[in-house]
Design a protein around this motif. Structure first.
Motif, PDB file in Angstrom:
ATOM      1  N   GLU A  11      64.282 -42.702  72.506  1.00  0.00           N
ATOM      2  CA  GLU A  11      64.356 -44.120  72.866  1.00  0.00           C
ATOM      3  C   GLU A  11      63.071 -44.498  73.573  1.00  0.00           C
ATOM      4  OE1 GLU A  11      68.104 -45.873  74.395  1.00  0.00           O
ATOM      5  OE2 GLU A  11      66.863 -46.368  76.132  1.00  0.00           O
ATOM      6  N   ILE A  12      62.490 -45.639  73.176  1.00  0.00           N
ATOM      7  CA  ILE A  12      61.261 -46.109  73.807  1.00  0.00           C
ATOM      8  C   ILE A  12      61.409 -47.580  74.161  1.00  0.00           C
ATOM      9  CG2 ILE A  12      59.791 -44.431  72.610  1.00  0.00           C
ATOM     10  CD1 ILE A  12      58.940 -46.702  70.730  1.00  0.00           C
ATOM     11  N   GLU A  13      60.539 -48.061  75.034  1.00  0.00           N
ATOM     12  CA  GLU A  13      60.475 -49.476  75.403  1.00  0.00           C
ATOM     13  C   GLU A  13      59.247 -50.085  74.748  1.00  0.00           C
ATOM     14  OE1 GLU A  13      62.174 -51.758  77.344  1.00  0.00           O
ATOM     15  OE2 GLU A  13      63.814 -50.359  77.681  1.00  0.00           O
ATOM     16  N   VAL A  14      59.416 -51.237  74.112  1.00  0.00           N
ATOM     17  CA  VAL A  14      58.322 -51.968  73.481  1.00  0.00           C
ATOM     18  C   VAL A  14      58.407 -53.412  73.951  1.00  0.00           C
ATOM     19  CG1 VAL A  14      57.352 -52.719  71.272  1.00  0.00           C
ATOM     20  CG2 VAL A  14      58.381 -50.460  71.460  1.00  0.00           C
ATOM     21  N   THR A  15      57.265 -54.004  74.257  1.00  0.00           N
ATOM     22  CA  THR A  15      57.239 -55.394  74.703  1.00  0.00           C
ATOM     23  C   THR A  15      57.330 -56.322  73.497  1.00  0.00           C
ATOM     24  OG1 THR A  15      55.873 -54.780  76.580  1.00  0.00           O
ATOM     25  CG2 THR A  15      55.944 -57.103  76.016  1.00  0.00           C
ATOM     26  N   GLY A  16      58.273 -57.246  73.537  1.00  0.00           N
ATOM     27  CA  GLY A  16      58.461 -58.226  72.469  1.00  0.00           C
ATOM     28  C   GLY A  16      58.029 -59.594  72.940  1.00  0.00           C
ATOM     29  N   PRO A  17      58.194 -60.597  72.153  1.00  0.00           N
ATOM     30  CA  PRO A  17      58.778 -60.566  70.814  1.00  0.00           C
ATOM     31  C   PRO A  17      57.786 -60.049  69.774  1.00  0.00           C
ATOM     32  CG  PRO A  17      58.195 -62.812  71.385  1.00  0.00           C
ATOM     33  CD  PRO A  17      57.889 -61.966  72.585  1.00  0.00           C
ATOM     34  N   LEU A  18      58.329 -59.399  68.760  1.00  0.00           N
ATOM     35  CA  LEU A  18      57.557 -58.877  67.627  1.00  0.00           C
ATOM     36  C   LEU A  18      58.370 -59.054  66.356  1.00  0.00           C
ATOM     37  CD1 LEU A  18      56.425 -55.358  68.921  1.00  0.00           C
ATOM     38  CD2 LEU A  18      54.931 -57.290  68.485  1.00  0.00           C
ATOM     39  N   LYS A  19      57.692 -59.270  65.247  1.00  0.00           N
ATOM     40  CA  LYS A  19      58.371 -59.237  63.957  1.00  0.00           C
ATOM     41  C   LYS A  19      58.672 -57.778  63.636  1.00  0.00           C
ATOM     42  CE  LYS A  19      56.333 -63.398  62.076  1.00  0.00           C
ATOM     43  NZ  LYS A  19      55.538 -63.983  61.000  1.00  0.00           N
ATOM     44  N   ALA A  20      59.682 -57.536  62.825  1.00  0.00           N
ATOM     45  CA  ALA A  20      60.060 -56.174  62.460  1.00  0.00           C
ATOM     46  C   ALA A  20      58.887 -55.430  61.833  1.00  0.00           C
ATOM     47  CB  ALA A  20      61.261 -56.199  61.511  1.00  0.00           C
ATOM     48  N   ASN A  21      58.100 -56.107  60.981  1.00  0.00           N
ATOM     49  CA  ASN A  21      56.929 -55.484  60.369  1.00  0.00           C
ATOM     50  C   ASN A  21      55.908 -55.075  61.428  1.00  0.00           C
ATOM     51  OD1 ASN A  21      57.841 -55.717  57.741  1.00  0.00           O
ATOM     52  ND2 ASN A  21      56.791 -57.641  57.372  1.00  0.00           N
ATOM     53  N   GLU A  22      55.694 -55.936  62.424  1.00  0.00           N
ATOM     54  CA  GLU A  22      54.737 -55.652  63.495  1.00  0.00           C
ATOM     55  C   GLU A  22      55.202 -54.474  64.342  1.00  0.00           C
ATOM     56  OE1 GLU A  22      53.161 -60.236  64.170  1.00  0.00           O
ATOM     57  OE2 GLU A  22      54.855 -59.495  65.349  1.00  0.00           O
ATOM     58  N   LEU A  23      56.494 -54.415  64.616  1.00  0.00           N
ATOM     59  CA  LEU A  23      57.047 -53.301  65.390  1.00  0.00           C
ATOM     60  C   LEU A  23      56.799 -51.981  64.663  1.00  0.00           C
ATOM     61  CD1 LEU A  23      58.727 -52.096  67.704  1.00  0.00           C
ATOM     62  CD2 LEU A  23      60.772 -52.630  66.354  1.00  0.00           C
ATOM     63  N   CYS A  24      57.075 -51.951  63.373  1.00  0.00           N
ATOM     64  CA  CYS A  24      56.859 -50.723  62.602  1.00  0.00           C
ATOM     65  C   CYS A  24      55.382 -50.339  62.600  1.00  0.00           C
ATOM     66  CB  CYS A  24      57.369 -50.894  61.180  1.00  0.00           C
ATOM     67  SG  CYS A  24      59.169 -50.970  61.083  1.00  0.00           S
ATOM     68  N   ALA A  25      54.501 -51.312  62.423  1.00  0.00           N
ATOM     69  CA  ALA A  25      53.062 -51.031  62.421  1.00  0.00           C
ATOM     70  C   ALA A  25      52.623 -50.479  63.774  1.00  0.00           C
ATOM     71  CB  ALA A  25      52.278 -52.293  62.078  1.00  0.00           C
ATOM     72  N   GLN A  26      53.123 -51.078  64.847  1.00  0.00           N
ATOM     73  CA  GLN A  26      52.776 -50.632  66.197  1.00  0.00           C
ATOM     74  C   GLN A  26      53.229 -49.190  66.437  1.00  0.00           C
ATOM     75  OE1 GLN A  26      53.734 -53.462  69.281  1.00  0.00           O
ATOM     76  NE2 GLN A  26      53.769 -51.900  70.851  1.00  0.00           N
ATOM     77  N   LEU A  27      54.349 -48.807  65.838  1.00  0.00           N
ATOM     78  CA  LEU A  27      54.884 -47.461  66.008  1.00  0.00           C
ATOM     79  C   LEU A  27      54.343 -46.478  64.959  1.00  0.00           C
ATOM     80  CD1 LEU A  27      58.609 -48.360  66.772  1.00  0.00           C
ATOM     81  CD2 LEU A  27      56.810 -47.742  68.399  1.00  0.00           C
ATOM     82  N   GLY A  28      53.496 -46.973  64.047  1.00  0.00           N
ATOM     83  CA  GLY A  28      52.922 -46.111  63.023  1.00  0.00           C
ATOM     84  C   GLY A  28      53.908 -45.710  61.943  1.00  0.00           C
ATOM     85  N   LEU A  29      54.890 -46.587  61.692  1.00  0.00           N
ATOM     86  CA  LEU A  29      55.918 -46.302  60.696  1.00  0.00           C
ATOM     87  C   LEU A  29      55.669 -47.108  59.424  1.00  0.00           C
ATOM     88  CD1 LEU A  29      59.019 -46.529  63.050  1.00  0.00           C
ATOM     89  CD2 LEU A  29      57.897 -44.450  62.238  1.00  0.00           C
ATOM     90  N   ASN A  30      55.923 -46.503  58.282  1.00  0.00           N
ATOM     91  CA  ASN A  30      55.856 -47.202  57.012  1.00  0.00           C
ATOM     92  C   ASN A  30      57.112 -48.058  56.886  1.00  0.00           C
ATOM     93  OD1 ASN A  30      55.991 -48.010  54.346  1.00  0.00           O
ATOM     94  ND2 ASN A  30      55.413 -46.029  53.519  1.00  0.00           N
ATOM     95  N   ARG A  31      56.959 -49.353  56.833  1.00  0.00           N
ATOM     96  CA  ARG A  31      58.096 -50.286  56.817  1.00  0.00           C
ATOM     97  C   ARG A  31      59.031 -50.020  55.639  1.00  0.00           C
ATOM     98  NH1 ARG A  31      62.235 -52.329  57.364  1.00  0.00           N
ATOM     99  NH2 ARG A  31      62.706 -54.505  57.683  1.00  0.00           N
TER     100      ARG A  31
END
Length: 66
Positions: A11-31
């Motif tokens: 579990e991690i904390e991320v500052t929002g708001p973010l679009k789902a695509n942006e969140l995945c990119a920030q985490l280095g995940l392939n959407r």
């Protein structure tokens, strides 16, 4: 926002708001290889996620019978 990740489970904390695509990119995940879930709802890439509701990210698993 609280983000629950699977594989490995953490579990991690991320500052929002973010679009789902942006969140995945920030985490280095392939959407295309993960599901983004808010509450009980599967969200699409342009859905804005805010700090109020936790988000869960699960890997896509495919398979089937022969």
């Amino acid at each position: 926002m609280k983000v629950h990740l699977h594989n490995p489970k953490r579990e991690i904390e991320v500052t929002g708001p973010l679009k789902a695509n942006e969140l995945c990119a920030q985490l280095g995940l392939n959407r295309e290889s993960v599901l983004v879930i808010r509450g009980d709802e599967l969200v699409v890439g342009n859905t804005v996620l805010d700090d109020e509701q936790p988000v869960e990210i699960r890997p896509v698993i495919s398979g089937g019978a022969e």
